[in-house]
Design a protein around this motif. Sequence first.
Motif, mmCIF file in Angstrom:
data_model
loop_
_atom_site.group_PDB
_atom_site.id
_atom_site.type_symbol
_atom_site.label_atom_id
_atom_site.label_comp_id
_atom_site.label_asym_id
_atom_site.label_seq_id
_atom_site.Cartn_x
_atom_site.Cartn_y
_atom_site.Cartn_z
ATOM 1 N N VAL A 324 33.760 27.407 41.124
ATOM 2 C CA VAL A 324 34.593 28.117 40.300
ATOM 3 C C VAL A 324 35.657 28.221 41.318
ATOM 4 C CG1 VAL A 324 35.375 30.373 39.445
ATOM 5 C CG2 VAL A 324 32.951 29.580 39.263
ATOM 6 N N GLU A 325 36.946 27.564 40.743
ATOM 7 C CA GLU A 325 38.083 27.518 41.694
ATOM 8 C C GLU A 325 39.236 28.299 41.130
ATOM 9 O OE1 GLU A 325 39.469 23.290 41.612
ATOM 10 O OE2 GLU A 325 38.633 22.877 43.238
ATOM 11 N N VAL A 326 39.920 28.807 42.090
ATOM 12 C CA VAL A 326 41.246 29.570 41.873
ATOM 13 C C VAL A 326 42.505 29.062 42.477
ATOM 14 C CG1 VAL A 326 42.020 31.909 42.176
ATOM 15 C CG2 VAL A 326 39.768 31.687 41.758
ATOM 16 N N HIS A 327 43.666 28.707 41.412
ATOM 17 C CA HIS A 327 44.558 28.289 41.800
ATOM 18 C C HIS A 327 45.955 28.831 41.547
ATOM 19 C CE1 HIS A 327 43.111 24.132 42.437
ATOM 20 N NE2 HIS A 327 42.412 24.367 41.565
ATOM 21 N N GLY A 328 46.948 28.874 42.342
ATOM 22 C CA GLY A 328 48.054 29.997 42.331
ATOM 23 C C GLY A 328 49.401 29.225 42.352
ATOM 24 N N VAL A 329 49.249 27.837 41.777
ATOM 25 C CA VAL A 329 50.404 27.217 42.037
ATOM 26 C C VAL A 329 50.989 26.894 40.828
ATOM 27 C CG1 VAL A 329 49.587 25.988 44.096
ATOM 28 C CG2 VAL A 329 49.122 24.946 41.899
ATOM 29 N N PHE A 330 50.755 27.426 39.705
ATOM 30 C CA PHE A 330 51.458 27.376 38.365
ATOM 31 C C PHE A 330 51.980 28.634 37.766
ATOM 32 C CE2 PHE A 330 50.261 23.086 37.831
ATOM 33 C CZ PHE A 330 48.966 22.718 38.718
ATOM 34 N N GLY A 331 52.914 28.602 37.109
ATOM 35 C CA GLY A 331 53.302 29.867 36.542
ATOM 36 C C GLY A 331 52.410 30.318 35.208
ATOM 37 N N GLY A 332 52.323 31.267 35.150
ATOM 38 C CA GLY A 332 51.556 32.006 33.977
ATOM 39 C C GLY A 332 50.562 32.939 34.462
ATOM 40 N N LYS A 333 49.879 33.876 33.663
ATOM 41 C CA LYS A 333 48.848 34.917 33.812
ATOM 42 C C LYS A 333 47.637 34.271 33.558
ATOM 43 C CE LYS A 333 52.036 38.739 32.926
ATOM 44 N NZ LYS A 333 52.132 39.826 32.280
ATOM 45 N N ARG A 334 46.742 34.614 34.844
ATOM 46 C CA ARG A 334 45.422 34.273 34.704
ATOM 47 C C ARG A 334 44.416 35.437 35.143
ATOM 48 N NH1 ARG A 334 46.566 29.799 37.909
ATOM 49 N NH2 ARG A 334 45.193 28.318 36.854
ATOM 50 N N PRO A 335 43.300 35.613 34.686
ATOM 51 C CA PRO A 335 42.405 36.603 35.160
ATOM 52 C C PRO A 335 42.096 36.354 36.498
ATOM 53 C CG PRO A 335 40.999 35.129 33.680
ATOM 54 C CD PRO A 335 42.548 34.854 33.585
ATOM 55 N N LYS A 336 41.953 37.359 37.508
ATOM 56 C CA LYS A 336 41.729 37.242 38.744
ATOM 57 C C LYS A 336 40.208 36.779 39.198
ATOM 58 C CE LYS A 336 45.811 38.150 40.248
ATOM 59 N NZ LYS A 336 46.590 37.483 41.278
ATOM 60 N N GLU A 337 39.786 35.735 38.896
ATOM 61 C CA GLU A 337 38.667 35.221 39.111
ATOM 62 C C GLU A 337 38.350 34.932 40.713
ATOM 63 O OE1 GLU A 337 36.095 32.256 36.352
ATOM 64 O OE2 GLU A 337 37.993 31.969 36.347
ATOM 65 N N LYS A 338 36.973 35.251 40.903
ATOM 66 C CA LYS A 338 36.602 35.221 42.315
ATOM 67 C C LYS A 338 35.938 33.667 42.592
ATOM 68 C CE LYS A 338 33.505 37.052 45.965
ATOM 69 N NZ LYS A 338 32.359 37.895 46.107
ATOM 70 N N GLN A 339 36.370 33.029 43.516
ATOM 71 C CA GLN A 339 36.195 31.728 43.766
ATOM 72 C C GLN A 339 34.945 31.635 44.288
ATOM 73 O OE1 GLN A 339 38.445 28.118 45.312
ATOM 74 N NE2 GLN A 339 38.216 29.176 47.201
ATOM 75 N N SER A 340 33.900 30.802 43.999
ATOM 76 C CA SER A 340 32.811 30.575 44.257
ATOM 77 C C SER A 340 32.124 29.348 44.233
ATOM 78 C CB SER A 340 31.656 31.538 43.644
ATOM 79 O OG SER A 340 31.559 31.080 42.053
ATOM 80 N N VAL A 341 31.014 28.931 45.207
ATOM 81 C CA VAL A 341 30.467 27.528 45.234
ATOM 82 C C VAL A 341 28.820 27.691 45.357
ATOM 83 C CG1 VAL A 341 30.511 25.405 46.369
ATOM 84 C CG2 VAL A 341 32.640 26.743 46.469
ATOM 85 N N THR A 342 28.376 27.049 44.443
ATOM 86 C CA THR A 342 26.771 27.014 44.709
ATOM 87 C C THR A 342 26.256 25.728 44.411
ATOM 88 O OG1 THR A 342 26.575 27.543 42.193
ATOM 89 C CG2 THR A 342 26.795 29.606 43.548
ATOM 90 N N THR A 343 25.216 25.290 45.106
ATOM 91 C CA THR A 343 24.517 24.190 45.010
ATOM 92 C C THR A 343 23.041 24.397 45.092
ATOM 93 O OG1 THR A 343 26.139 22.786 46.392
ATOM 94 C CG2 THR A 343 24.149 21.774 46.144
ATOM 95 N N THR A 344 22.194 23.775 44.210
ATOM 96 C CA THR A 344 20.787 24.257 43.859
ATOM 97 C C THR A 344 19.992 22.948 44.146
ATOM 98 O OG1 THR A 344 21.501 26.113 42.638
ATOM 99 C CG2 THR A 344 19.264 25.264 42.431
ATOM 100 N N LEU A 345 18.986 22.899 44.623
ATOM 101 C CA LEU A 345 18.027 21.828 44.776
ATOM 102 C C LEU A 345 16.849 22.325 43.972
ATOM 103 C CD1 LEU A 345 17.140 19.185 46.022
ATOM 104 C CD2 LEU A 345 16.151 20.291 47.979
ATOM 105 N N HIS A 346 16.385 21.349 43.006
ATOM 106 C CA HIS A 346 15.085 21.769 42.329
ATOM 107 C C HIS A 346 14.166 20.442 42.194
ATOM 108 C CE1 HIS A 346 13.186 23.382 38.230
ATOM 109 N NE2 HIS A 346 12.421 23.227 39.447
ATOM 110 N N LEU A 347 13.371 20.231 43.249
ATOM 111 C CA LEU A 347 12.551 18.971 43.448
ATOM 112 C C LEU A 347 11.394 19.135 42.409
ATOM 113 C CD1 LEU A 347 12.246 18.735 47.311
ATOM 114 C CD2 LEU A 347 13.640 17.505 45.733
#
Length: 425
Positions: A324-347
Amino acid sequence: MKVALVGCGSRHQMFRNALTGPYAGRHDLVALCDTNPYRLSLSAAAVAKPGTNGIATYLPADFDRMIAEQGADTVLIASPDHTHAGYIIRAMEAGCDVICEKPMTIDLPSLRQILAAQDRTGRKLRVTFNYRYAPARQQIRALLAAGTIGTVTGLDFRWHLDQVHGSDYFRRWHRDKANSGGLFVHKATHHFDLMNWWLGTNPVAVAASGGRLAYSPARAADLGLSGHGPRCTGCPVRQRCPYPLDLDADDRLAALYRDAEGEDGYHRDQCIFSPEITLEDTLQAQIRFANGVTANYSLTAYAPWEGLEVMVHGTGGQLSHRHVEVHGVFGGKRPKEKQSVTTTLHLAGQEPVAIAVPEAQGDHGGADPLMLEDIFGAGGPESLASDHRAGAWSILAGIAANAALESGRVEEIGPLLARAGIARI
């Protein structure tokens, strides 16, 4: 390096600030070049040193004179996509190496010309694929190379542009596919490069579908926006529009574009519902690679969140990744989403396991500072650098996808290259 920087829009600031800031002791930014005199002077003023004559500025017509007068040995290109090829070729012919923002170019004729120029001159061409540098994406490559899920057989890759970032492409020069190659080239070049890099192979055939569904005249009518203006500024229905952009409310956008309109008439806030737009906002592709792996790819430019989801299938299990990425370089309103990164291994035969994801500070999951250090600093792993061949293969899936959109057929990349007169990459 003695660097001439071409293009003074928003993206160039990262390179300019690196060259005149932390890497000023290693390299010299000797010139700036842009079509817009106001934006050119704005950029030069931002990095002017007291007691000096500042950085030399040039218009595109004086590109060759710029290289000769300033002794540039490297040209860094951050201009609109359709101009990349011309600058790359002129720079190489003048004896310069090139660092180019993605995509390297947008179509087969210009790709042929770039490859011929590189072969003729022997100059180096590097494409700035920052996503390779994100620690999370490097981790995926390492896990796949180690055979963690066995032999890779397939890949699902979904990219989500939120409604602030996604709609913004339909306001700018990207809205005309002749300028950008569409999102299959301009944006997906990042994603196709990641797939090529992760899998250690190249695409050979592509099928595709897509269209303009969310940012269309029909949708404007559904939203009650009939009678909208050609741009957000002065639009009679702006107060009812869910996608307004007020250039005057954003100091950076106002300085870069609003105040520069008098020079060239370019409007940064064009209406996203205009009938003349040729850009698609909904895209899917099915890709077959040379090693037999197949991939399903999708891009949605009006999602409720920003980021990517990847599922890699192997004979021994699955590897999934979500950012989940959060960018702030464009004009406009967006919800304050929290950046997160997950990786899952399923053998196979085991429970899914969450893998600790390495982190780094900075934009794009920590990728931008690592890329800048690789380019301007002490360097990094050789496998992260993208040359003209990687740049070519990253756009070929998108070019083939665009061809498939028009033909309704599976497009084989080999025949496309042959018809374009490209014998090898």
